[in-house]
Design an enzyme around this catalytic site. Sequence first.
Site, PDB file in Angstrom:
ATOM      1  N   ASP A 152       0.846  -1.189   0.000  1.00  0.00           N
ATOM      2  CA  ASP A 152       0.000   0.000   0.000  1.00  0.00           C
ATOM      3  C   ASP A 152       0.885   1.242   0.000  1.00  0.00           C
ATOM      4  OD1 ASP A 152      -2.418   1.744   0.721  1.00  0.00           O
ATOM      5  OD2 ASP A 152      -3.280  -0.267   0.822  1.00  0.00           O
ATOM      6  N   HIS A 192      -3.909   5.718   3.406  1.00  0.00           N
ATOM      7  CA  HIS A 192      -4.593   4.484   3.026  1.00  0.00           C
ATOM      8  C   HIS A 192      -3.903   3.249   3.585  1.00  0.00           C
ATOM      9  CE1 HIS A 192      -6.558   1.441   0.495  1.00  0.00           C
ATOM     10  NE2 HIS A 192      -7.522   2.323   0.388  1.00  0.00           N
ATOM     11  N   SER A 215     -11.756  -1.954  -1.221  1.00  0.00           N
ATOM     12  CA  SER A 215     -10.396  -1.866  -0.702  1.00  0.00           C
ATOM     13  C   SER A 215     -10.398  -1.816   0.815  1.00  0.00           C
ATOM     14  CB  SER A 215      -9.682  -0.631  -1.260  1.00  0.00           C
ATOM     15  OG  SER A 215     -10.331   0.554  -0.860  1.00  0.00           O
TER      16      SER A 215
END
Length: 1040
Positions: free
Chosen positions: A215, A246, A412
């Site tokens: 990520d 994120h 996600s």
Amino acid sequence: MITRHRASTLPFKSAIFVSIISLAFLHLHLRHHHNAPASPSTLTLAPQNQTTTAARTNYIVRFTQYRDARSHREYLLSEVKSDGWEWIERRNPAMEYPTDFAVVAIEESGEKERLIGEIERLGLVKDVNADSSYKRDLLGGGFVDVKKRPGKIFTSMSFSEEGGKVSAVAETSNSSIHWGRSLLMQKSQVTSLFGAEDLWSKGYTGAKVKMAIFDTGIRSDHPHFRNIKERTNWTNEDTLNDNLGHGTFVAGVVAGQDSECLGFAPDAEIYAFRVFTDAQVSYTSWFLDAFNYAIAINVDVLNLSIGGPDYLDLPFVEKVWEITANNIIMVSAIGNDGPLYGTLNNPADQSDVIGVGGIDYNDHIAPFSSRGMSTWEIPHGYGRVKPDIVAYGREIMGSKISTGCKSLSGTSVASPVVAGVVCLLASVIPESNRKSILNPASMKQALVEGAAKLSGPNMYEQGAGRVDLLESYEILKNYQPRASIFPSVLDFTDCPYSWPFCRQPLYAGSMPVIFNATILNGMGVIGYIENPPTWHPFNDEGNLVSIHFTYSEVIWPWTGYLALHMQIKDEGSQFSGEIEGNVTLTVYSPPVQGEKSHRSSTCTLHLKLKVVPTPPRSKRVLWDQFHSIKYPPGYIPRDSLDVRNDILDWHGDHLHTNFHIMFNMLRDAGYFVETLGSPFSCFDARHYGTLLLVDLEDEYFREEIEKLRDDVISTGLGLVVFAEWYNVDTMVKMRFFDDNTRSWWTPVTGGANIPALNDLLAPFGIAFGDKILNGDFSIDGEQSRYASGTDIVRFPAGGYVHAFPFLDSSESGAMQNVLLTSGTSKADSPILGLVEAGEGRIAVYGDSNCLDSSHMVTNCYWLLKKMLDFTSANIRDPLLFSKSVKQNAALYIDDSQLPSRRTDINFSSYSAVVGKDLICRTDSRFEVWGTKGYHLHVRGRNRRLPGYPLIDLGRGLNSTVDASNLRLRKVTVQEDLLANKYYWGMLSRDEVDVPVQVATRWLVPAGVAVTGWVFAVIQHLADSTETAEEEERIWIWSID
């Protein structure tokens, strides 16, 4: 030009054996390099530039062997005789271990292609792919005014919470969609909803489980994590920190310990791979290095909350196979392109990956969650069930960048929910024998068998259902290695879960109904099917079903496919009722260390089929899937040019993907719709009321054109055509320069292949033009929108033609539209035509957007039904057949005015027709498998079909055919009715205008060779490609 040779079965098996042994030695070699347990550390990748100078471009050189980087460098220096290139050092943690690729800089000169060819011809080189560097704005669109921003195309969305509202931002759109509702409930602890506390109380907390998070990174001193084992940076930015949030959020869902946003496995060892820059950019080369490192350090679970439509990105796909083959459980988001069907993202659509969809707290499929079967297998087969499971993905709480918690939504987010569940479940197995029991297949078995099936969605929306942590725990704690089939039940009476099978029963004489199941082999990374699968009916009526099977000869890695091709036998033509039974097959794997005999397991797939008497001809419609081309491998444009944020046609164009609403409408209207994935010679027209052609892009064999003419005029087959726009000038304008491949991307064809359709319709005196028409119109009070449709320019006298005043938005129509703004009235453009043709009837319409549920403006199902009523049963709607629209004289324009084919592309790279052999595939009726079809040259056993005359089927299905003396009946057609003089001549050029995204040298990787469902698809696409330039693509991802 590089020639590929199709390997025989024996070389495939040899390649498999060698590849598996190579992987085993690689694994041992990596462990030898890294035999000490990992200690808390921070590794930094020195920044590098992807392009060294303005005159040089970086390329990835993939090798057939793993060696240390120095050995690869010495090999290239000794073997490449030409100048104009230099070695690029990659300073990252993976360089401590053997690698299978290198990055080199090549001068941009006239000698570049020759130099690349020299490198590719080296014995140890697999292929060479471009690798370029780009920047882009945060959350910007991938396309702006039909100009592509640099980078790999991704379709995923990101969701964030702002001011009590949930906002969705599309990666390929510059606009936001506000769901417009306040949050009506307090944020729930997602861990509590799955009962994680029950396992925590038993002492299971994810301890000693290595969790890799690919990520945006994580900060080392984040208070929410107690066990950040290692952070690595794979980008060209000199930081390990997460500056976007994120990666931190995903890690928090998996292993956070803050009381407000608890993770599932707080003691899991976090390995944070920073593979995205602050600008949300990544490269395939970064992923390849990071994946290699994950294998080297022997991680257990890997979460990948990204996805895109390009399942032919072979360097990436093959590396995912290698990841799972090394017993790493990969969890990936299925995509945020819902509620559209046919939108599964890669790599979550791969059978060896756990693909996760999203639901809300009411157990409804989240609107954003991608759905619809996998599209790898189309047009010749049927897609697999995906996602595998669903999990909560709306308003999930997770960690902020520095401290505190926030909520996000999207698949996600659902993906790390499942990854956290997987980590927690993995800790249930003692570390000493964890690797011998847990693997990608056994974990998926525990998840899908323990999942709770939801009452509303179908299997292609929810997979096995909502993940159930405690049920999966019960399965795993006593797990013994075995094989199984997913789904394990196909019940035609279970609606809506078994849609579309529950919507249309079986009957004698139909095309085979195909169901594609996945084999999960928890016994070993490689397995084999011992004997052909067998059908065991529960009673005598079950013998009315004939089932042929296609399946993976070798199951690798951990998974394979089992496709059922089901037909009702002749004697069942009047049967009505249910048939039940089991399909069984036995899978075996080599023994593991300490075992003397191979492992073996028998799998069962339960079938409950609904059968009805064969419907009358007038109610049977045949859908042409064979002539549809989709992205990938080429730039196939969207049908409506008003859609500028999703310009690729990648949803499958199948009855059960983006035409699923139309399919349901036809069933509600009493029609039985079958699918043809082979040429027109592979069906008997006497048993169908109408052949339905919608939005088709491919060419037609000459035999198909001749047979269809006979089928309509002499046999009474009805024909319905829904065309699309086609304008060469507009296609040229739509092109964009892709810096990754240093080439121009131009649409391979228009919304439909009008020159090919015109050739097909030439015997009937019908042709379409090259206008691009837009506007509203009404028939019988039904308001409709004509969205980038074409016009009818030829139609025979005596037919009925409907015309309406529209604006022409094509390049050639621009001047006309300028004149119209000064007061000139718009001329009527013919768009709908209906006519009798001998014994048959034909209806044509110039726009298919009204049938396609992707980006539909208004539907025209009412019109389709009226057209089918006419072509199948000669039922004439008074308004459609009004005297005022009857043509006393034929519409006609000269050949020179008809749309012509592009001469600057090699269409054979994308076509299943041009340069290919006409053959009936396994989606045809059994008796013509492997032949040229009916009325041409049929081989097989002599037998009588339901309603068919006796056909001499020759020497058996395993015999060879000598087609050298084949004589085809010529069709006499007036010369002035031919749609194009240059039928094949324009398709003979060798230039490839659009990059083809398949392997350049078919040195078959082990994964392709042994994963049957993947191999069949990619081999077909590779066979259709004469030259291909596989690029190193930049990965652009939209995150909050």
